[in-house]
Write a protein that holds these residues in place. Sequence first.
Motif, short mmCIF file in Angstrom:
data_model
loop_
_atom_site.label_atom_id
_atom_site.label_comp_id
_atom_site.label_asym_id
_atom_site.label_seq_id
_atom_site.Cartn_x
_atom_site.Cartn_y
_atom_site.Cartn_z
N TRP A 62 27.90 -1.87 -6.38
CA TRP A 62 29.25 -1.08 -7.53
C TRP A 62 29.02 -1.37 -9.18
CZ3 TRP A 62 34.75 -1.96 -5.76
CH2 TRP A 62 35.05 -2.03 -4.85
N VAL A 63 29.77 -1.47 -9.71
CA VAL A 63 29.69 -1.36 -11.38
C VAL A 63 30.13 -2.03 -11.51
CG1 VAL A 63 30.30 -0.28 -13.24
CG2 VAL A 63 29.15 1.07 -11.23
N ALA A 82 27.37 -2.59 -15.84
CA ALA A 82 25.88 -2.80 -15.56
C ALA A 82 26.33 -2.44 -13.29
CB ALA A 82 25.46 -4.84 -15.39
N VAL A 83 25.18 -1.91 -12.92
CA VAL A 83 24.95 -1.61 -11.96
C VAL A 83 25.01 -2.92 -11.00
CG1 VAL A 83 23.34 -0.96 -9.27
CG2 VAL A 83 24.54 -0.14 -11.56
#
Lengths: 737, 177
Positions: free
Chosen positions: A709-710, A703-704
Amino acid sequence: MLSDNPEESTIPNLAKTAEIIGQLGEELAFVAPNQDAGLLPINRCVMDLEELAERDIPLSVTAGLKVARGWLDQTLDGPGKFTEETIRDFNGWHAWMTSVLLAWERGTDMPAWPEGWDADHPPAAGAEVGNTVATASTSGDEELPIHLNLAEDLEFLREFHGESVELLQDIEQGILVLEDNPTDAGTIDSIFRAFHTFKGGAGFLHLEALRDLAHDLESLLDAVRRSELRITFEIIDLILAGADALKHFTQEIGAQIQGTNPGAPILVATRQIIGRVQSILRGETEPVPALQDMGTQFDAAGTTEELSAPTAEISEQPAAPKHRSTKASASRESVVTASSGFVKLDTSKLDNLVDIVGELVIAQSMVVQNPDVQKINSLQLVRCLRQLSRITTELQRNAMSLRMVPIRGMFHKMNRLVRDLAAQQHKQVQLVLEGEETELDRNLVEKLSDPLVHMIRNAVDHGLEYPADRIANGKPESGTIRLSASHQRGGIVIRIQDDGRGLDARRILAKALERELVKDSASLNEAEIFALIFLPGFSTAEKVTDLSGRGVGMDVVRRNIESLRGKIEIQSVRGEGTTFTILLPLTLAIIDGLLVGVGSDRYIIPTLSIRESFRPRPGMVSTVQEQGEVVSVRGRQTPVLRLGRYLGTTSSVVNPEDGIIVVVESGDSARGLLVDELIGKQEVVIKSLGEVFEQQNILAGGAVLGDGWVGLILDVDTLVKMPYLPPAASPAAPPLS
Amino acid sequence: MNQKSASKVEPAAKAGRYLTFRLGEESYGLPVLNVREIIRLCPITPVPRMPAHIKGVINLRGTVIAVFDLRAKFQLAPTSYGERTCIIVVQVVSPSGGSTLMGAIVDAVEEVVQLTADEIEATPDFGGAPDTQYILGLATSQGGVKTLLDIEKIFVEDGSLSLIPKSGPEPQSNPSR
């Protein structure tokens, strides 16, 4: 009575009428022969007037309107352009109408009815002006093919096709409601409007056969609407037959748009349906053969349009002229609904929007968190930034909700399916829908459709018994299929329940042995035997029917559902019925997640699988054989998994007391995950990690996060079910000694 | 196997446009058609229990894509990422038929060159090392040698895009105290 202008309370509607007539006059000033400029605005004005005519306005105005409507329809159906003749007519009409208004205002006698105006001959009757199109198509005794002008009308056709598909769905849905409740005025209205819109579209594209059929069906519904006809099964069947014919047309159009046989004539049998409609409208209950019907077609068309004589209308029957205007206002209503209700758009655009909004949120938080920005000591800036983040959050929430749709649409499709199947197999089936408002990701809905259709077919084909058998078994004659959807356990649960004969474990096992799908029969319990039907190559269908048994088995159903990371379960009691339960995790949707920190990494744990989280006190965690650790949660010992060590990242927590334990559960088992810190709760959109990471099962997705960042979403199921002893020896784990 | 005869072995690489980039002192090329875009190095989220050359995942405008370190993949000496380090986003057709975006970390992107068939020659046999399975051919252009890479093969392992993590419980070590 509504009056838009309070000053006009003495003469209601006069001011409004005068205003519209004035507008119409202005529009008339711009029209020119052989051009269509002004045609639609004038039509709009007349429609506005027709709507007014439903209220209290002089009969002369109403009658005049009918004349104008006749001319307009001729022009719209025919050349689509003004001629010198029609312009002269309209100018004359406008002058006459103005004098009527004057008389109305002063209360004097209405001006004389001009010669040659015929208020009771609508275009369909093909009165004095050569209205060849309508006449020919209504009175011809052979099926007229329609030809698509793909070169010119492609965009319109595409739009028409899309619209038609929806309209047909509405119609079908409406009919099913009518079967249960034949007097439901709202439903009759909506079917009527759907046919009306259909007719409009078809007329615009010069698809005459289609238009005529829709027109007659509309007339039929109109008669029902005005309580001149009572809904009977015959009428319902007729409407369904008509809808099917329209559907056939629509499918053909769709195929041609896609490039199959472009330009080929489309021929669908409509005459018989039209004949039946018209005979019903004439009051004959028995449908007459189409040929015999032809002689009376002219009158029939007249009858459908107007039911009373012209003089009677003007002098003594104020209700009758309303017919036209009711229709017109309905058309207007449907136009309004179409434009304000729904917008159709390409799904990729929607996905793009969601992505871009995600970017915006990230960019916004980058601005807010920018150290240089934070140094600025300005109350105004702070306020602006707060406003900005409020709006972006709202925007994001909205954008995400765009992808969520209620499951209703798909459920309703099943209505028709069940009805057809039941009729075909002479079974009585009642479909009960529950939880139609449950929302899920539209991508999920699309992929769920096929498996669901298949299972419903199975339920009707194989699950439910024939009425006689049911009665013999002491069950109600009519079988029930219950289709329900709900949000449960952090996912969506869809249940298909029938009260039929249930699964026959012995037969399934025999079949599986015969097909060599299993070897040893002794070791299987009932649930395991039921699960055999999901194996490829297994099919108990002894005969292939039209709808089920087309080589698609339950294995495909299971595969489809598993591709959505879902599960399917069966419960069945012999003689009482079968329940299929589909569990779909919200992997395509948005989840609430708890963001935890482990070393320098962050992970997301789905909130729904978290039971609790706490900072353990000394003594709460004890070791087993110096290796395993357990934490006592409410008196129960729960195994502990040091997340950092398990995932191979450097964790700063050595003593459990320095970290936080997050107790997660899956199914019946639970596990305490030891993490360094809790960062926060966040709603995240689950994104697939892609094919590269398909084989691993530690992560459910990514998920962003707010900073771009992921974040990785942990697959709780794996973490809970993996072997009790954590495989701790990751390279990052600090070596001992 | 490979001889320096006039009738040269047909190289697997085709003439066309290639994006060239550097890994250390060496120059490599990728078919331009595979390249979707080039982005600056951005925060990479490491994915646990993955081979060393899989650096992790990044957020490419809302899509999560995997990022590989080509240096690690080719077992070159690791360096720290510098100013010119960037990620080449490539589109890879997966064995299952779909196409996937992936990122490859390289030291620096050079340019797009048009290579003719004459400039490309087949991969010579190095006799074991280095591993040539990812190499389509060598190109000599502007005095330098460029190694043309088979982008699909780099990302596909064992006939599948999936990289099965080297998992399985490893020998249990004592829990640290």
